[in-house]
Design a protein around this motif. Structure first.
Motif, PDB file in Angstrom:
ATOM      1  N   UNK A  57       6.741  -2.963  13.274  1.00 42.31           N
ATOM      2  CA  UNK A  57       7.348  -4.240  12.965  1.00 42.31           C
ATOM      3  C   UNK A  57       7.191  -4.864  11.446  1.00 42.31           C
ATOM      4  N   UNK A  58       6.366  -3.965  10.785  1.00 50.64           N
ATOM      5  CA  UNK A  58       6.154  -4.234   9.258  1.00 50.64           C
ATOM      6  C   UNK A  58       7.415  -4.227   8.405  1.00 50.64           C
ATOM      7  N   UNK A  59       7.773  -5.204   7.563  1.00 49.91           N
ATOM      8  CA  UNK A  59       8.858  -5.619   7.042  1.00 49.91           C
ATOM      9  C   UNK A  59       8.819  -5.107   5.761  1.00 49.91           C
ATOM     10  N   UNK A  60       7.669  -5.626   4.782  1.00 47.50           N
ATOM     11  CA  UNK A  60       7.788  -5.173   3.517  1.00 47.50           C
ATOM     12  C   UNK A  60       6.831  -3.898   2.968  1.00 47.50           C
ATOM     13  N   UNK A  61       7.371  -3.550   1.771  1.00 49.11           N
ATOM     14  CA  UNK A  61       6.708  -2.303   1.598  1.00 49.11           C
ATOM     15  C   UNK A  61       5.010  -2.640   1.089  1.00 49.11           C
ATOM     16  N   UNK A  62       4.779  -3.725   0.792  1.00 50.91           N
ATOM     17  CA  UNK A  62       3.599  -4.423   0.178  1.00 50.91           C
ATOM     18  C   UNK A  62       2.641  -4.401   1.418  1.00 50.91           C
ATOM     19  N   UNK A  63       3.027  -4.634   2.502  1.00 49.21           N
ATOM     20  CA  UNK A  63       2.258  -4.890   3.551  1.00 49.21           C
ATOM     21  C   UNK A  63       1.773  -3.384   4.214  1.00 49.21           C
ATOM     22  N   UNK A  64       2.659  -2.558   3.919  1.00 46.60           N
ATOM     23  CA  UNK A  64       2.566  -1.200   4.353  1.00 46.60           C
ATOM     24  C   UNK A  64       1.129  -0.501   4.219  1.00 46.60           C
ATOM     25  N   UNK A  65       0.561  -0.607   2.821  1.00 51.28           N
ATOM     26  CA  UNK A  65      -0.468   0.060   2.482  1.00 51.28           C
ATOM     27  C   UNK A  65      -1.798  -0.607   3.394  1.00 51.28           C
ATOM     28  N   UNK A  66      -1.516  -1.929   3.454  1.00 54.02           N
ATOM     29  CA  UNK A  66      -2.705  -2.698   4.339  1.00 54.02           C
ATOM     30  C   UNK A  66      -2.702  -2.008   5.754  1.00 54.02           C
ATOM     31  N   UNK A  67      -1.515  -1.992   6.264  1.00 55.29           N
ATOM     32  CA  UNK A  67      -1.291  -1.629   7.637  1.00 55.29           C
ATOM     33  C   UNK A  67      -1.924  -0.205   7.882  1.00 55.29           C
ATOM     34  N   UNK A  68      -1.588   0.656   6.866  1.00 53.72           N
ATOM     35  CA  UNK A  68      -2.068   2.284   6.794  1.00 53.72           C
ATOM     36  C   UNK A  68      -3.405   2.023   7.002  1.00 53.72           C
ATOM     37  N   UNK A  69      -3.997   1.226   5.849  1.00 52.17           N
ATOM     38  CA  UNK A  69      -5.662   1.239   5.969  1.00 52.17           C
ATOM     39  C   UNK A  69      -6.148   0.796   7.198  1.00 52.17           C
ATOM     40  N   UNK A  70      -5.648  -0.180   7.683  1.00 54.05           N
ATOM     41  CA  UNK A  70      -6.153  -0.833   8.794  1.00 54.05           C
ATOM     42  C   UNK A  70      -5.943   0.259  10.000  1.00 54.05           C
TER      43      UNK A  70
END
Lengths: 317, 219
Positions: free
Chosen positions: A34-47
């Motif tokens: 459900x991620x929307x922005x590219x910015x949150x992508x790195x954080x979610x990948x990391x999580x």
């Protein structure tokens, strides 16, 4: 073999950890979709990478505990070795320290775990803070290089203290003879590790969710007051709720968990300060994927010895 | 000569990888079957084993270290390890310095280059430590001329610089017991002798290529 396998309460703890892993994996998947922005992508990948690593760590740890005292000693001995290795690699040493370092890795550190194995508490408690404390600077002095002498001796002593001595207090919990708790001490070790690691995780989660105000941005830019309070309070609540697995009452368990959380925070902060001082941001990139064991256990290194002595003082006659 | 890796070689490589926890980075080229000369900084006896073990298994069978004859022939065990286990090329150090006349020096030098060129053959790669001796790890020492002459003699072979990190702390000169710190092996971008390039210019450039791969503790 496997005395712990008949322990129903231990099975409940394992079940709880498994439940958390499954839930967090599902949440990770959901966030990814459900991620929307590219910015949150790195954080979610990391999580998600962290969650994958948690599966592996929990599997290894659960197995070691099931094998019993020897399994725990081997596992923690190995963690100590890898942590000391990371530490010594990062800390500048000189040619004259070579023999001292050899002793640290192959004599002092294994001996510490051996002493737990033969249940010699008196020697276990003083071997590193007294004998190794005296031995390390002596051996460096014999090697003859006096440049930065005090710094070198102190750095090696600190490394052995944190990576070998402090950490070894976690499996040393299995030495304690608590009346009415015989043969159940594996749960106490599990309790310490669960509360300590959940405190790290929950501080991270709270920090990501509502973290605004940095505690010590120069030392560790990710630590916020919101993460600190949220993480420590929720981990303390979790620890209190696990009282049935320990020799503690619910209130005592809350107190113990709170202590573990606070000390875990201190450990993380101190090790971050050391990393900043060494300027390891370059080195961290280099050993990425391989390193990081010390980052994972820094909180445990500070929490384990104090928890050990609290239990020993209040619960062992 | 055969292309099968000696079982001891794989064993020693596994031990070396375990002790040094070496991580390998290809920072300027990819592992490749083509013939190459890997040249690196030299601070420890473990250097060539670690560098060799850092190559993918299928390349190892075709990669031979160049080692100093005076050291490696001084005992039967060393000789066995270096010749039979690693299929090394043993060369005489300092032949040119020991030569009595310039004529003799030139002759000895040429013989050395021919020996290494022959060792390359049409399928082998070499591991070379052009400093000629182990340093203390503070900086990469000046290179001996062999690399330059070999490069001119075999222009078809790629020259790949490599830097071995921390090896001087793991097993420094004069020690026999290793301390298991973490090492890092970085391969850089291949270089070649430019048309008309002077020997000194090239050797300094090659030294710089190795030195620039250093990540830790560089000033």
């Amino acid at each position: 073999m496997l005395p712990a396998i008949h322990d129903a309460k231990l099975a409940w703890l394992y079940g709880g950890v498994l439940f958390l892993l499954v839930v967090s994996t599902l949440i990770g998947r959901w966030l990814k979709r459900r991620r929307k922005s590219e910015a949150s992508r790195a954080t979610i990948e990391n999580v998600n990478a962290r969650i994958r690593a948690w599966w592996k760590m929990c599997a290894i740890f659960a197995l070691a505990i099931l094998v019993g005292r020897v399994g725990s000693l081997i596992l923690f001995g190995l963690i100590s070795f890898l942590a000391l290795r990371e530490y010594m690699t990062l800390v500048p040493t000189r040619r004259g320290d070579h023999r001292t370092l050899f002793w640290s890795f192959f004599v002092i550190m294994p001996l510490q775990y051996f002493l737990i194995g033969i249940q010699w508490y008196g020697f276990f408690a003083i071997m590193i803070p007294v004998l190794a404390f005296v031995y390390v600077p002596t051996r460096i002095a014999i090697a003859g290089d006096t440049a930065h002498f005090l710094e070198r001796a102190a750095k090696i002593q600190f490394g052995i203290m944190v990576c070998a001595y402090c950490l070894s207090h976690a499996p040393a919990l299995l030495l304690l003879k608590i009346p009415g708790y015989e043969g159940q001490d594996a749960r106490l070790l599990l309790y310490l590790v669960i509360v300590d690691q959940m405190s790290d995780v929950l501080q991270f989660v709270w920090g990501k969710l509502i973290g605004r105000n940095k505690i010590a941005w120069r030392v560790s830019p990710n630590k916020t007051w919101e993460g600190f309070f949220g993480g420590i309070l929720s981990a303390t609540a979790l620890g209190a709720a696990l009282w049935w697995a320990t020799p503690f009452t619910p209130l005592q368990s809350a107190g113990m968990s709170f202590t573990i959380c606070i000390l875990g925070f201190c450990g993380g902060l101190v090790m971050s300060a050391i990393k900043r001082d060494i300027g390891i941001k370059d080195f961290g990139r280099v050993i990425e994927g391989h390193g990081g064991i010390l980052d994972r256990i820094d909180s445990l290194c500070f929490a384990a010895p104090i928890f050990f002595h609290l239990v020993r003082y209040y619960f062992v006659p | 000569m055969n292309d099968r890796i000696h079982p001891f070689a794989n064993l020693l490589a596994a031990v070396a990888r375990g002790v040094t926890g070496v991580q390998v980075q290809w920072a300027g080229c990819e592992p490749d079957e083509k013939q190459r000369i890997y040249f690196a900084n030299h601070t420890s006896h473990l250097d060539f084993v670690v560098l060799w073990s850092g190559l993918p298994p299928d390349l190892r069978a075709h990669t031979r270290p160049v080692a100093a004859q005076d050291y490696w022939e001084s005992s039967a065990l060393r000789r066995y390890v270096v010749m039979n286990v690693f299929n090394a090329v043993l060369v005489q150090r300092g032949v040119m310095a020991q030569a009595k006349s310039p004529e003799e020096a030139r002759y000895a030098g040429r013989a050395l280059i021919e020996q290494m060129a022959a060792a390359l053959g049409d399928q082998y790669s070499l591991i070379l430590f052009p400093e000629g001796t182990r340093g203390n790890g503070e900086k990469v020492g000046s290179f001996r001329a062999g690399l330059y002459h070999l490069a001119l003699r075999r222009p078809d072979v790629e020259l790949v610089p490599a830097y071995l990190e921390n090896m001087n702390r793991i097993l420094p000169k004069g020690e026999v017991l290793p301390v298991p710190m973490l090492s890092l092996l970085t391969f850089g971008r291949p270089l070649q002798v430019e048309p008309g390039e002077e020997k000194e210019t090239f050797l300094e450039r090659a030294r710089e290529a190795v030195s620039s791969l250093r990540r830790i503790g560089s000033a």
